[in-house]
Design a protein around this motif. Structure first.
Motif, mmCIF file in Angstrom:
data_model
loop_
_atom_site.group_PDB
_atom_site.id
_atom_site.type_symbol
_atom_site.label_atom_id
_atom_site.label_comp_id
_atom_site.label_asym_id
_atom_site.label_seq_id
_atom_site.Cartn_x
_atom_site.Cartn_y
_atom_site.Cartn_z
ATOM 1 N N LEU A 299 -3.054 5.483 9.903
ATOM 2 C CA LEU A 299 -2.859 4.262 9.112
ATOM 3 C C LEU A 299 -1.572 4.263 8.297
ATOM 4 O O LEU A 299 -0.969 3.217 8.091
ATOM 5 N N GLY A 300 -1.181 5.416 7.801
ATOM 6 C CA GLY A 300 0.019 5.477 6.970
ATOM 7 C C GLY A 300 -0.105 4.572 5.759
ATOM 8 O O GLY A 300 -1.083 4.624 5.027
ATOM 9 N N VAL B 70 0.862 -1.174 0.000
ATOM 10 C CA VAL B 70 0.000 0.000 0.000
ATOM 11 C C VAL B 70 0.901 1.228 0.000
ATOM 12 O O VAL B 70 1.854 1.289 0.781
ATOM 13 N N GLU B 71 0.596 2.183 -0.847
ATOM 14 C CA GLU B 71 1.352 3.432 -0.904
ATOM 15 C C GLU B 71 0.392 4.598 -0.674
ATOM 16 O O GLU B 71 -0.462 4.875 -1.514
ATOM 17 N N LYS B 72 0.525 5.252 0.470
ATOM 18 C CA LYS B 72 -0.305 6.430 0.733
ATOM 19 C C LYS B 72 0.229 7.578 -0.107
ATOM 20 O O LYS B 72 1.408 7.910 -0.035
ATOM 21 N N ILE B 73 -0.646 8.199 -0.899
ATOM 22 C CA ILE B 73 -0.204 9.299 -1.749
ATOM 23 C C ILE B 73 -0.768 10.644 -1.301
ATOM 24 O O ILE B 73 -0.237 11.682 -1.663
ATOM 25 N N ALA B 74 -1.844 10.625 -0.514
ATOM 26 C CA ALA B 74 -2.426 11.880 -0.036
ATOM 27 C C ALA B 74 -3.312 11.606 1.164
ATOM 28 O O ALA B 74 -3.958 10.558 1.249
ATOM 29 N N GLN B 75 -3.329 12.558 2.066
ATOM 30 C CA GLN B 75 -4.268 12.534 3.190
ATOM 31 C C GLN B 75 -4.410 13.982 3.633
ATOM 32 O O GLN B 75 -3.498 14.546 4.226
ATOM 33 N N ARG B 76 -5.565 14.561 3.277
ATOM 34 C CA ARG B 76 -5.758 15.981 3.555
ATOM 35 C C ARG B 76 -7.244 16.298 3.689
ATOM 36 O O ARG B 76 -8.093 15.530 3.242
ATOM 37 N N PHE B 77 -7.523 17.447 4.273
ATOM 38 C CA PHE B 77 -8.901 17.909 4.372
ATOM 39 C C PHE B 77 -9.247 18.664 3.098
ATOM 40 O O PHE B 77 -8.486 19.519 2.645
ATOM 41 N N ARG B 78 -10.378 18.282 2.523
ATOM 42 C CA ARG B 78 -10.868 18.975 1.331
ATOM 43 C C ARG B 78 -12.357 18.698 1.174
ATOM 44 O O ARG B 78 -12.927 17.876 1.886
ATOM 45 N N ILE B 79 -12.964 19.373 0.245
ATOM 46 C CA ILE B 79 -14.381 19.161 -0.040
ATOM 47 C C ILE B 79 -14.498 17.922 -0.932
ATOM 48 O O ILE B 79 -13.831 17.845 -1.963
#
Length: 177
Positions: A100-101, A38-47
């Protein structure tokens, strides 16, 4: 905008077994590959995307945590996964999502007896849909129309939306038995 349906593709469609499996997609991929990550590419607050916002019940706070990961099998990207949780739930029932990373979300969803899954919805997305455009951006290439599935997971009534964009290399994995 593409429509989401509960009707899966025909039995002759090679994507059907992947799309209709109600268990963990991650575990299915692991079973059919020699290497998985698993490769996390983004984790951010957005609409969220408009169709996601409505499927989540039009929450009063529009900004949500959007987590995106790539599932790799046998060295190839096979799924772009896109998960959404409301900000208020990150200190509540979905707090584990924050840390989770690069671990699969499946560990959290399919081992907790309090988590219930809604019916799966399906769509075929093309350049008109934000998820197709996101796949093009992430992978730097265009795709034919892509199959996508999504469902809501609820814990104590609080939703977490999981959407999985199926990439062409998925069909190269070992066949179903």
């Amino acid at each position: 905008m593409n429509r989401w349906k509960r009707l899966a593709p025909s039995h002759a469609d090679p994507w059907r077994p992947w799309l209709t499996s109600r268990g963990s997609l991650t575990w299915r991929i692991v079973e059919r590959s020699r290497g998985f990550r698993v490769e996390k590419i983004a984790q951010r607050f957005r609409i969220p995307n408009e169709d996601e916002y409505f499927a989540l019940g039009r929450p009063t706070h529009k900004r949500a945590l959007v987590r995106e990961v790539i599932l790799h099998a046998d060295g190839q990207p096979v799924v772009l996964a896109h998960s959404i949780a409301a900000r208020r739930d990150l200190s509540g029932v979905w707090r584990a999502l924050r840390g989770l990373g690069n671990r699969p979300l499946a560990e959290m969803l399919f081992t907790d007896p309090l988590v219930k899954r809604s019916p799966i919805e399906f769509s075929r997305v093309d350049s008109r849909h934000p998820l197709w455009r996101r796949a093009r951006q992430v992978f730097g290439r265009t795709f034919p129309a892509l199959w996508v599935r999504r469902s809501l997971f609820r814990k104590r009534g609080r939703p977490l939306m999981v959407t999985e964009v199926f990439l062409p290399a998925m069909l190269e994995l070992r066949p179903w038995t």
